[in-house]
Structure formats: C-alpha cells, structure tokens
Design an enzyme around this catalytic site. Structure first.
Site, PDB file in Angstrom:
ATOM      1  N   GLN A   1       1.902  -2.203   4.493  1.00 57.27           N
ATOM      2  CA  GLN A   1       2.093  -1.902   2.795  1.00 57.27           C
ATOM      3  C   GLN A   1       2.229  -0.396   2.673  1.00 57.27           C
ATOM      4  O   GLN A   1       3.120  -0.034   1.803  1.00 57.27           O
ATOM      5  CB  GLN A   1       0.755  -2.353   1.765  1.00 57.27           C
ATOM      6  CG  GLN A   1       1.116  -1.928   0.323  1.00 57.27           C
ATOM      7  CD  GLN A   1       2.192  -2.964  -0.060  1.00 57.27           C
ATOM      8  OE1 GLN A   1       2.229  -4.389   0.315  1.00 57.27           O
ATOM      9  NE2 GLN A   1       2.928  -2.821  -1.115  1.00 57.27           N
ATOM     10  N   GLU A   2       1.226   0.588   3.207  1.00 57.13           N
ATOM     11  CA  GLU A   2       1.713   2.058   3.005  1.00 57.13           C
ATOM     12  C   GLU A   2       2.744   2.608   3.868  1.00 57.13           C
ATOM     13  O   GLU A   2       3.447   3.341   3.134  1.00 57.13           O
ATOM     14  CB  GLU A   2       0.334   2.394   3.655  1.00 57.13           C
ATOM     15  CG  GLU A   2      -0.917   2.502   2.633  1.00 57.13           C
ATOM     16  CD  GLU A   2      -0.920   3.078   1.404  1.00 57.13           C
ATOM     17  OE1 GLU A   2      -0.173   4.092   1.187  1.00 57.13           O
ATOM     18  OE2 GLU A   2      -1.611   2.672   0.438  1.00 57.13           O
TER      19      GLU A   2
END
Length: 493
Positions: free
Chosen positions: A344-345
């Site tokens: 996600q990052e």
C-alpha cells in the site's frame, strides 16, 4: 501520506505539524478505488437489489473466482481481465468496488442468488439451464471448447503433421478415452452430447466443483491425467506456460461467454450490457483483452515469474518477503498483513518517494527514518526495520484496545493519518455513544466526519480537520489485500 512520529516526548510539540501532514494524500500509490467498510458488509444482502439500490449503497459487489485471466496476484498486485473491466465499470457507475472471491461457478451462482453480490463477473458460458436461474449480460466473447492433451515426448523435433498424427484430431477417436471434467459444467454436458453424436461411449470422469479448469490442465501437463476440456481462450493462455500440451482440437461450436445478474436486477443487467457493448468498441477494451488473452510474451513472463499467484500457481509477493517475515515475526504479525501494508505504501518499490519526501518501502519521513535507525531509508532492510519499530510504538499506544484485530485497525489508521487524528475520532465516538474500542461502523464513522466543520471543531477534538476518507480507505485496502494474500500465499509451517 503516512504520518510518522519521532518519539513520545516530542509528540506534543509536533501537534500542529502533524495535523497538517496527516491530511496529505498519497494517491500515487493507491492500488484501487476501495469501498468504505460498513456493518452491512458483515451480513447477507437482500436478493432483490437493482441498479438504483446499488447506486444508493455507493458500492458494486462483484463475484468472481481466481484464474490466470480473471483475477490473480502478480508482484503483490491484483490483476485480471474481469478485474480491470470491473474497475472501469464501477468508476463509470460512480460507485466503489468490492470483489468477493468464490471457488467455482456453482458457488458463484448460489452466492449471487443468496444476495452476496450484485453480479458475477466471470467467464460463464450461456446455457439453457443457467438461464433458468440467472440473467446474462451481452456476451463478452465467443469461444469454443477444446480438448487438452499432451503432445508426444519428442514433439519439438517433429513437423506439425507428424504431431497431428500422434494426438487426437477427430472427435470420433474419443471413444472410450478417459476425460476429466468438473461436474455440472458445460464441459460435462458437451461430452455427454458428443457421446450421442458419435454413437460411442466416452469415459467421462467427473471431478468435484472445487477443482478448477486450470488445475485439470496442470494435471494433463504433469501426466497425471491424459485429457480434459477447456474453453479455447483459457486453454491457449495455459499453453504459453505448458508448451508441451496441445489445445487445437475443437469439440464444440462457438459458445457465448457473459457475466450474470439476478433476474430481479433487470436495470443492472441492461446497464452493464450497454456498458459492455460500448466498452468493446474502445481501444481501452482491446488493450485489456490483448493483455490477458493475446500477448503471449507477457503471459509467459507472468506464468514463469516467481511472483505469480493463483490457486494453481503459488509464488512470492515480493523480493523482500524474507525481510518482511523476519520483521513481522518480531511484533507477532502475520507477515502477509505487513506485506499488504508495504504494498500500500510503495508497491514494493524501495526507491519510491512521495512529493512530501517520504521514502522507501514503508514511506518514512527522513527524520523519522533516522529516529528509528534507518540511516539509509532506501535500504530495504533498514526501511522495513524502522517501519516495524514505528508499528511497535503504535502497538503500545493502542494497548488499551484488548481485541488484537481491532487494535490493528487503529494501528493501520494511525500509520496513515497519525494517532492524534484517530484519537480524536475515538473521542467523538465515545461522546456520541458509539463504541470507541471498535473501528468498523464506530470510530471509522467519526474519522470520516472529521472533514466536517461541525465535528473537527467539536470541543473534544484536539487535532482539527482531517481528510478522514483516506485513513478509512487505507485500512480497508490493506485488510482486503491481506485477505487475498492469505487465500493465495501459504504460511510455511
């Protein structure tokens, strides 16, 4: 933009800076448009929902199944022909997308009829029996059923006509051959009809519904069975991975392939059909179609990759799986959950950098990275280790939440928006008689409301305005992806 705290002592001094930083979006790394979780996600939906109900809900719930074309993971990312079309459909309907995975076509139909989803977005052959239960959209394509068999061992040294002599090319030669297909499928029906047409018995071996077509193709390739039947497009895709199988012998006329809706959803069926008809006239559609069915080089690259994951092909999520496992074990996390956060990052890119300066796999601000020991935040091990230390800090911060799963939702939200904003939402939840120890439908509700003046100016709020939809979507995205990772990536015992 993920918020990073330097340490407990400096937290109060950085309040103003935190509040500003926490409202920064990191959209460049968002994988997909995700739904905001609601209590309704936990219950069976009514089976008479139509398009207007879906728009009012703000979410399209699509049913599909894992395969090398419809829905799979590659380098930790969700991909697939149906999946990409669904994303565009949801976007054009201006609703969020929720994908529910089932194991086979029978469970897809029963789930649709129970109201667990709005539409089956999977390649279903239109048959009379199926039309009694569901409505079909306009066809996406037409395909023929083909026999899947092995080529002779020395096939590479043989001319085509010699190969043709050693494999079955005439359906009459299927007499008494043992052919494995899933029960209650068009493949079974076709073979039974073929018996009547050729006037000979075929030894049809019926496999359970939880065995996929691709698994049966794999068994043919491995020499465990001699024959199976598959749709031509699926067979050809698998042929790129198993070049020693033959998929040229057709055993049916073209069949129409479509998606399905409930009979109580005529407006949804009509709208999706119109959308598909329009979509198929666009260049975008042919790019998607060719990507999954025509581009053999890309197909082979995915199939051959150690990062390719379906039910039949289990691989890695990233180059950094071992580091993620090591650091997750220290804090007692399932490594697949930490991997979902890392994806996600940064999408597993150690060189990723946001416009505000966060860097590396876990997107640490430089000062925060240094504080937690990452002197070179672009170094994967240093970055993940420092991110893990920050998660440990958040674990202690939220230790008042006894339920481990709930606590991790608060931790994830804090990693994205800062614990100050999440604490504000918790105080609002308590003030307005909601459960401040539960995320879904409670604290998340007030996280969303922190973008409204009435709430971010409330006397219990200390950190002011926040774009609450970002941390809410952040938590949902990570947990949804984690669920997919668990389904496809086995834990080593």
């Amino acid at each position: 933009m993920a918020f990073r705290t330097f340490n407990v002592l400096t937290l109060l001094l950085l309040t103003t800076l935190i509040a500003c930083n926490n409202s920064i979006s990191k959209e460049s790394y968002n994988e997909e448009k995700q739904t905001i979780p609601t209590p309704e996600d936990e219950i069976i939906l009514e089976s008479n929902k139509d398009l207007e109900d879906i728009k009012q809900r703000g979410k399209l719930i699509a049913l599909t199944a894992y395969s090398s074309t419809s829905y799979f993971l590659y380098k930790g990312e969700t991909m697939g022909y149906e999946y990409e079309l669904l994303q565009r459909l949801a976007n054009d309907l201006d609703v969020d997308l929720k994908v529910v995975i089932k194991t086979n076509t029978d469970s897809l139909r029963s789930a649709l009829l129970r109201g667990e989803g709005d539409i089956i977005a999977y390649s279903l052959a239109i048959t009379k029996d199926r039309q009694k239960e569901v409505d079909f959209t306009t066809p996406l394509m037409q395909v023929k059923q083909v026999l899947v068999q092995r080529k002779p061992e020395n096939w590479k040294s043989l001319p085509v006509h010699k190969i043709d002599q050693k494999v079955i090319r005439n359906v009459i030669d299927l007499k008494e051959k043992e052919i494995h297909v899933r029960t209650n499928t068009p493949y079974q029906l076709r073979l039974e009809n073929l018996e009547n047409e050729i006037g000979e018995d075929i030894n049809i071996v019926l496999e359970p519904q939880n065995i996929s077509t691709e698994e049966l193709i794999h068994r043919v390739a491995e020499g465990k069975i001699d024959y199976t039947v598959a749709d031509e497009n699926i067979a050809k895709v698998n042929n790129t991975y198993y070049p020693h199988i033959d998929t040229k012998t057709e055993i049916s006329f073209p069949q129409r392939i479509a998606w399905a809706t409930r009979k109580h959803s005529p407006m949804l069926r009509e709208t999706v059909s119109h959308w598909l008809d329009s979509m198929k006239k666009t260049t975008d559609y042919y790019v998607i179609y060719n990507k999954y069915f025509k581009n053999t080089r890309a197909q082979h690259k995915r199939f051959d990759s150690k990062f390719f994951n379906t039910l039949e092909h289990r691989g890695l999520l990233s180059t950094y799986d071992d580091i993620i496992k090591e650091q997750a074990d220290i804090i007692g996390w399932d490594w697949r959950l930490l991997a979902s956060l890392v994806y996600q990052e940064s999408r597993f890119d150690p060189h990723a950098k946001s416009w505000v300066g966060a860097v590396g796999l876990m997107q640490l601000m430089p000062a925060t990275a240094k504080q937690f020991g990452a002197h070179n935040p672009r170094d994967p091990r240093q970055n993940i280790k420092a991110g893990r230390k920050y998660l440990q800090f958040l674990e202690k911060y939220w230790d008042e939440i006894e339920d481990v799963e709930e606590r991790r939702k608060f931790i994830l939200a804090s990693y994205n928006a800062g614990q100050g904003h999440v604490k504000d939402a918790q105080r609002l939840a308590k003030k307005f008689k909601h459960n401040e120890m539960v995320w879904n439908g409670n604290v998340e509700k007030y996280m969303l409301l922190k973008s409204h003046k009435q709430y971010y100016r409330d006397e219990v709020v200390k950190f002011g305005y926040a774009r609450g939809k970002e941390p809410v979507n952040y938590v949902q995205s990570i947990l949804e992806r984690y669920k997919r990772y668990k389904e496809l990536i086995k834990i080593e015992e």
